[in-house]
Scaffold this motif. Structure first.
Motif, PDB file in Angstrom:
ATOM      1  N   ALA A   9       0.858  -1.246  -0.113  1.00 27.02           N
ATOM      2  CA  ALA A   9       0.070  -0.147  -0.171  1.00 27.02           C
ATOM      3  C   ALA A   9       0.804   1.176  -0.100  1.00 27.02           C
ATOM      4  N   GLY A  10       1.772   1.390   0.919  1.00 34.00           N
ATOM      5  CA  GLY A  10       2.870   2.479   0.841  1.00 34.00           C
ATOM      6  C   GLY A  10       3.475   2.818  -0.285  1.00 34.00           C
ATOM      7  N   SER A  11       3.850   1.453  -1.325  1.00 33.12           N
ATOM      8  CA  SER A  11       4.592   1.698  -2.258  1.00 33.12           C
ATOM      9  C   SER A  11       3.767   2.088  -3.399  1.00 33.12           C
ATOM     10  N   LEU A  12       2.622   1.739  -3.486  1.00 27.31           N
ATOM     11  CA  LEU A  12       1.529   2.126  -4.300  1.00 27.31           C
ATOM     12  C   LEU A  12       1.333   3.699  -4.353  1.00 27.31           C
ATOM     13  N   VAL A  13       1.059   4.317  -3.191  1.00 29.51           N
ATOM     14  CA  VAL A  13       0.787   5.624  -2.814  1.00 29.51           C
ATOM     15  C   VAL A  13       2.037   6.445  -3.379  1.00 29.51           C
ATOM     16  N   GLU A  14       3.294   5.844  -2.957  1.00 33.27           N
ATOM     17  CA  GLU A  14       4.452   6.779  -3.250  1.00 33.27           C
ATOM     18  C   GLU A  14       4.593   6.620  -4.767  1.00 33.27           C
ATOM     19  N   ALA A  15       4.375   5.637  -5.383  1.00 32.74           N
ATOM     20  CA  ALA A  15       4.480   5.482  -6.843  1.00 32.74           C
ATOM     21  C   ALA A  15       3.315   6.715  -7.575  1.00 32.74           C
ATOM     22  N   CYS A  16       2.248   6.524  -6.969  1.00 30.83           N
ATOM     23  CA  CYS A  16       1.230   7.537  -7.654  1.00 30.83           C
ATOM     24  C   CYS A  16       1.592   8.861  -7.495  1.00 30.83           C
ATOM     25  N   LEU A  17       1.930   9.257  -6.117  1.00 33.91           N
ATOM     26  CA  LEU A  17       2.187  10.524  -5.604  1.00 33.91           C
ATOM     27  C   LEU A  17       3.516  11.100  -6.502  1.00 33.91           C
ATOM     28  N   GLY A  18       4.550  10.279  -6.632  1.00 36.18           N
ATOM     29  CA  GLY A  18       5.921  10.441  -7.438  1.00 36.18           C
ATOM     30  C   GLY A  18       5.216  10.855  -8.907  1.00 36.18           C
ATOM     31  N   PHE A  19       4.488   9.984  -9.476  1.00 37.34           N
ATOM     32  CA  PHE A  19       3.838  10.062 -10.765  1.00 37.34           C
ATOM     33  C   PHE A  19       3.410  11.685 -10.991  1.00 37.34           C
ATOM     34  N   LEU A  20       2.516  11.788 -10.183  1.00 41.51           N
ATOM     35  CA  LEU A  20       1.784  13.138 -10.101  1.00 41.51           C
ATOM     36  C   LEU A  20       2.848  14.357 -10.036  1.00 41.51           C
ATOM     37  N   LEU A  21       3.688  14.324  -8.973  1.00 40.17           N
ATOM     38  CA  LEU A  21       4.744  15.474  -8.859  1.00 40.17           C
ATOM     39  C   LEU A  21       5.572  15.481  -9.969  1.00 40.17           C
ATOM     40  N   GLY A  22       6.313  14.228 -10.619  1.00 38.22           N
ATOM     41  CA  GLY A  22       7.040  14.115 -11.673  1.00 38.22           C
ATOM     42  C   GLY A  22       6.611  14.076 -12.949  1.00 38.22           C
ATOM     43  N   PHE A  23       5.303  14.392 -13.260  1.00 37.45           N
ATOM     44  CA  PHE A  23       4.718  14.156 -14.232  1.00 37.45           C
ATOM     45  C   PHE A  23       5.304  14.915 -15.547  1.00 37.45           C
ATOM     46  N   PRO A  24       5.499  16.243 -15.219  1.00 37.53           N
ATOM     47  CA  PRO A  24       6.216  17.124 -16.280  1.00 37.53           C
ATOM     48  C   PRO A  24       7.303  16.590 -16.892  1.00 37.53           C
ATOM     49  N   LEU A  25       8.354  16.091 -16.030  1.00 40.38           N
ATOM     50  CA  LEU A  25       9.630  15.463 -16.593  1.00 40.38           C
ATOM     51  C   LEU A  25       9.482  14.220 -16.889  1.00 40.38           C
ATOM     52  N   ILE A  26       8.574  13.364 -16.390  1.00 45.71           N
ATOM     53  CA  ILE A  26       8.419  12.096 -16.892  1.00 45.71           C
ATOM     54  C   ILE A  26       7.804  11.971 -18.376  1.00 45.71           C
ATOM     55  N   ASN A  27       7.079  12.952 -18.650  1.00 43.04           N
ATOM     56  CA  ASN A  27       6.194  13.359 -20.036  1.00 43.04           C
ATOM     57  C   ASN A  27       7.754  13.787 -20.932  1.00 43.04           C
ATOM     58  N   LYS A  28       8.323  14.794 -20.431  1.00 42.07           N
ATOM     59  CA  LYS A  28       9.475  15.274 -21.406  1.00 42.07           C
ATOM     60  C   LYS A  28      10.558  14.053 -21.496  1.00 42.07           C
TER      61      LYS A  28
END
Length: 141
Positions: free
Chosen positions: A74-93
């Protein structure tokens, strides 16, 4: 315990409005972190994905320590989701710039999850605190 601490820190970055409503002097600190938010998000997204991989590889913990395994997952899933949301602009780039189909799918996923970022951040703080407690209660030797 490290997963819990990092999840709490990530959650604090993800819900600045909640923190600012309680501690107005935290605005300065959050403004200092803002330029690095994308990179922090990418690191935590991969950290969360690694936690999920660890949970899958150690599925045998379900018999030895089921509460810890569920907590880690559960913690890893929440961490991956929050990380994705915060890092989305760079992940996209950096990661999705060459594949238009993957970019469109990522944008759809972000559009579905982004409105829930505040609730996910609060959940992250709660799960992070529980991960710290659970790491003492349910450690595997």
């Amino acid at each position: 315990m490290i997963y819990g601490i990092t999840l709490i820190l990530l959650s604090i970055i993800a819900v600045p409005s909640l923190i600012l409503s309680r501690k107005p002097n935290a605005k300065e600190l959050l403004e200092k972190v803002a330029p690095y938010q994308g990179w922090i998000g990418i690191v935590f997204c991969f950290w969360g994905i690694w936690g999920l991989v660890t949970a899958v590889l150690n599925v045998g913990w379900l018999t030895a320590a089921p509460i810890w395994w569920i907590t880690l997952t559960a913690g890893s899933l929440v961490e991956a989701c929050l990380g994705f949301l915060l890092g989305f602009p760079l992940i996209n780039k950096f990661f999705l710039s060459g594949n238009e189909k993957a970019r469109e799918k990522a944008v759809r996923i972000r559009a579905q999850v982004a409105p829930k970022q505040g609730k996910l951040g609060i959940l992250g703080i709660i799960v992070g605190a529980w991960m710290i407690v659970a790491s003492f209660l349910f450690t595997i030797a």
